[in-house]
Design a protein around this motif. Structure first.
Motif, PDB file in Angstrom:
ATOM      1  N   GLU A  91       0.828  -1.207   0.000  1.00 50.60           N
ATOM      2  CA  GLU A  91       0.000   0.000   0.000  1.00 50.60           C
ATOM      3  C   GLU A  91       0.861   1.256   0.000  1.00 50.60           C
ATOM      4  O   GLU A  91       0.526   2.250  -0.672  1.00 50.60           O
ATOM      5  CB  GLU A  91      -0.924  -0.012   1.219  1.00 50.60           C
ATOM      6  N   ASP A  92       1.954   1.239   0.736  1.00 50.17           N
ATOM      7  CA  ASP A  92       2.856   2.401   0.756  1.00 50.17           C
ATOM      8  C   ASP A  92       3.441   2.658  -0.626  1.00 50.17           C
ATOM      9  O   ASP A  92       3.523   3.812  -1.069  1.00 50.17           O
ATOM     10  CB  ASP A  92       3.987   2.175   1.763  1.00 50.17           C
ATOM     11  N   GLU A  94       2.189   1.733  -3.519  1.00 47.63           N
ATOM     12  CA  GLU A  94       1.121   2.187  -4.419  1.00 47.63           C
ATOM     13  C   GLU A  94       0.827   3.665  -4.188  1.00 47.63           C
ATOM     14  O   GLU A  94       0.616   4.425  -5.148  1.00 47.63           O
ATOM     15  CB  GLU A  94      -0.142   1.354  -4.195  1.00 47.63           C
ATOM     16  N   ARG A  95       0.797   4.082  -2.929  1.00 50.59           N
ATOM     17  CA  ARG A  95       0.572   5.487  -2.595  1.00 50.59           C
ATOM     18  C   ARG A  95       1.705   6.355  -3.122  1.00 50.59           C
ATOM     19  O   ARG A  95       1.470   7.440  -3.678  1.00 50.59           O
ATOM     20  CB  ARG A  95       0.463   5.626  -1.064  1.00 50.59           C
ATOM     21  N   LEU A  96       2.928   5.898  -2.975  1.00 49.09           N
ATOM     22  CA  LEU A  96       4.092   6.645  -3.472  1.00 49.09           C
ATOM     23  C   LEU A  96       4.009   6.811  -4.991  1.00 49.09           C
ATOM     24  O   LEU A  96       4.228   7.917  -5.522  1.00 49.09           O
ATOM     25  CB  LEU A  96       5.366   5.913  -3.082  1.00 49.09           C
ATOM     26  N   PHE A  98       1.347   6.703  -6.911  1.00 51.33           N
ATOM     27  CA  PHE A  98       0.227   7.586  -7.256  1.00 51.33           C
ATOM     28  C   PHE A  98       0.628   9.055  -7.096  1.00 51.33           C
ATOM     29  O   PHE A  98       0.346   9.883  -7.976  1.00 51.33           O
ATOM     30  CB  PHE A  98      -0.970   7.252  -6.362  1.00 51.33           C
ATOM     31  N   LEU A  99       1.287   9.388  -5.993  1.00 46.16           N
ATOM     32  CA  LEU A  99       1.686  10.775  -5.754  1.00 46.16           C
ATOM     33  C   LEU A  99       2.731  11.253  -6.755  1.00 46.16           C
ATOM     34  O   LEU A  99       2.708  12.412  -7.186  1.00 46.16           O
ATOM     35  CB  LEU A  99       2.213  10.935  -4.325  1.00 46.16           C
ATOM     36  N   GLU A 102       0.912  12.016  -9.888  1.00 48.09           N
ATOM     37  CA  GLU A 102       0.052  13.187  -9.751  1.00 48.09           C
ATOM     38  C   GLU A 102       0.835  14.494  -9.676  1.00 48.09           C
ATOM     39  O   GLU A 102       0.249  15.577  -9.807  1.00 48.09           O
ATOM     40  CB  GLU A 102      -0.814  13.048  -8.494  1.00 48.09           C
ATOM     41  N   LEU A 126       3.704  11.724   2.379  1.00 49.43           N
ATOM     42  CA  LEU A 126       3.869  10.305   2.660  1.00 49.43           C
ATOM     43  C   LEU A 126       4.155  10.063   4.138  1.00 49.43           C
ATOM     44  O   LEU A 126       4.576  10.988   4.846  1.00 49.43           O
ATOM     45  CB  LEU A 126       5.016   9.743   1.817  1.00 49.43           C
ATOM     46  N   CYS A 130       8.608   6.626   4.721  1.00 44.21           N
ATOM     47  CA  CYS A 130       8.921   6.758   3.291  1.00 44.21           C
ATOM     48  C   CYS A 130       9.968   7.835   3.020  1.00 44.21           C
ATOM     49  O   CYS A 130      10.578   7.856   1.951  1.00 44.21           O
ATOM     50  CB  CYS A 130       7.663   7.101   2.497  1.00 44.21           C
TER      51      CYS A 130
END
Length: 448
Positions: A91-92, A94-96, A98-99, A102, A126, A130
């Motif tokens: 999940e971390d 995937e979040r990284l 995505f950001l 973006e 984050l 991270c």
């Protein structure tokens, strides 16, 4: 009965102050320091000299089942578990990703790049764990364009590799029974044995072959990462070694036969080596005699086989499977410095750290005898020896060291010429138009 148990638990907890993990750790540290101070005072009472000269040596308990080792092991396990919590999960990542996508920096030129300001902004969005990847020094590791931007994809791959490396280090460290940053042979055996079920490429391996597979896998690590035979491998050396990457290739769901044959850890490769050992074992006693090992390759000289048995561990004059694996790894990787060191112990007959013309003649004598017994003659040995010195270019005249063999770049050729009559013949005839071969090189000896 259950109600009484619940009531007893509630009664015990009444009046208890529940503390945070940080408060518990602080309390434990205070108690630990108090115990150390008590121990210091006891030692000063036993020996007054400790008041002026602090103690600097503490004898480590030799019993690994002692409280010292058990507490130490528990502390290490908890430390590694805490470190595991710092590793980025799926999940971390995937979040990284995505950001990063973006916050692509201008100008819009069809590329996915990010400048340092956006890089810092993504870091602030984050979790704290991270941010170790978003330092200025990390940013400067990547090539920047005219606008000071770096590519997103290489940076993300860098993070993923770092995370995988960190996870692997923690995983391997859990098997470090001593806690000093290295694995002993038994530690590595346990690690590989428990790793095997996770490899798709080992699903077809029969269970009764598991012990032999583990031994086969472990020997490659120790052969290349412990050439001095200390009996331990540093974890940091494992992590930076291509051998670990070769082992992890077994995670692939599919690979072609060529890759499988070339990978030492594949089912095909391990069965090949084990089958070779069984075929050489003519009397089927599970060990190899000198004459059995000599059949490994058609041109191996008698003095070479004798020296192998003299230098490397044997049991009542016979070689076991583990020692055979070292021999195979040396023979199949002659260009490596570890293999050259393996053969050097064999060539350095008098253990002087260097070999001279006398020793070279000793090995050449067997080579020439084997060739003459097969009607191969006309070799100008003196010319070959002169060529040998030219190839090696030793630092000391007429004296060859192990480092000379490693530095010259053709150490494997020299070793083959001194230990293998077939290799010597092939080298001598390399510019000849004759097509004579040695496929049946040892046929006459077998008939005898």
């Amino acid at each position: 009965m259950e109600k009484k148990w619940v009531a007893a638990l509630k009664s015990y907890n009444e009046g208890k102050v529940h503390k945070t993990p940080a408060e518990n750790d602080k309390e434990a540290d205070i108690e630990f320091l108090r115990l150390l101070e008590e121990e210091r005072k006891v030692e000063e009472e036993k020996d007054p000299s400790y008041k002026t000269i602090p103690r600097f040596f503490y004898k480590k308990p030799s019993n690994e089942n002692s409280l010292y080792f058990r507490v130490r092991q528990e502390a290490r396990t908890r430390f590694l578990q805490n470190k595991t919590a710092e590793v980025l999960d799926k999940e971390d990542l995937e979040r990284l990703w995505f950001l990063l996508k973006e916050n692509v920096s201008l100008p819009e030129d069809g590329t996915e790049r990010i400048n340092y300001d956006q890089f810092v902004y993504v870091s602030s969005m984050l979790p704290p764990k991270c941010r170790q990847f978003f330092t200025s020094s990390t940013f400067l590791k990547f090539e920047r364009d005219e606008y000071g931007r770096i590519e997103i994809v290489p940076f993300f791959h860098y993070v993923v590799r770092k995370v995988n490396l960190f996870q692997t280090r923690i995983q391997i460290s859990l098997y470090d029974s001593s806690g000093y940053g290295y694995l002993k042979e038994k530690d590595l055996e346990n690690y590989i044995f428990e790793l095997m079920p996770t490899f798709p490429q080992l699903q077809n391996l029969q269970e009764n072959f598991y012990p032999f597979y583990v031994i086969t896998a472990v020997r490659k690590f120790f052969f290349f990462l412990d050439p001095k035979r200390t009996g331990k491998i540093l974890i940091k050396d494992m992590l930076t070694s291509p051998i670990l990457a070769e082992l992890y290739e077994l995670r692939q769901d599919r690979w072609n036969m060529e890759d499988a044959v070339q990978n030492w850890f594949s089912v095909q490769s391990s069965l090949r080596v084990y089958d070779q050992y069984l075929k050489l074992d003519g009397d089927h006693n599970g060990m190899l005699k000198k004459e059995e090992l000599a059949k490994y390759s058609s041109g191996l000289t008698k003095i070479f086989i004798d020296r192998v048995f003299e230098e490397y561990q044997t049991f009542e004059g016979e070689m076991d499977y583990k020692t055979f694996l070292d021999f195979v790894l040396a023979m199949e990787n002659k260009k490596t410095s570890q293999s050259i060191q393996y053969f050097w112990r064999i060539l350095d007959v008098y253990n002087k750290g260097a070999i001279d013309t006398f020793v070279i003649n000793m090995f050449f004598r067997n080579v020439i005898e084997m060739l003459e017994n097969r009607d191969k003659s006309g070799f100008k040995v003196d010319d070959v020896k002169d060529e040998l010195w030219d190839m090696i270019k030793p630092e000391m005249p007429k004296c060859i060291t192990c480092q000379d063999l490693i530095n010259c770049g053709v150490g494997e050729v020299v070793i083959s010429m001194l230990t293998d009559a077939k290799a010597f013949y092939d080298y001598d005839q390399r510019e000849s138009s004759e097509t004579d071969d040695f496929d049946d090189f040892n046929g006459e000896e077998e008939e005898e």
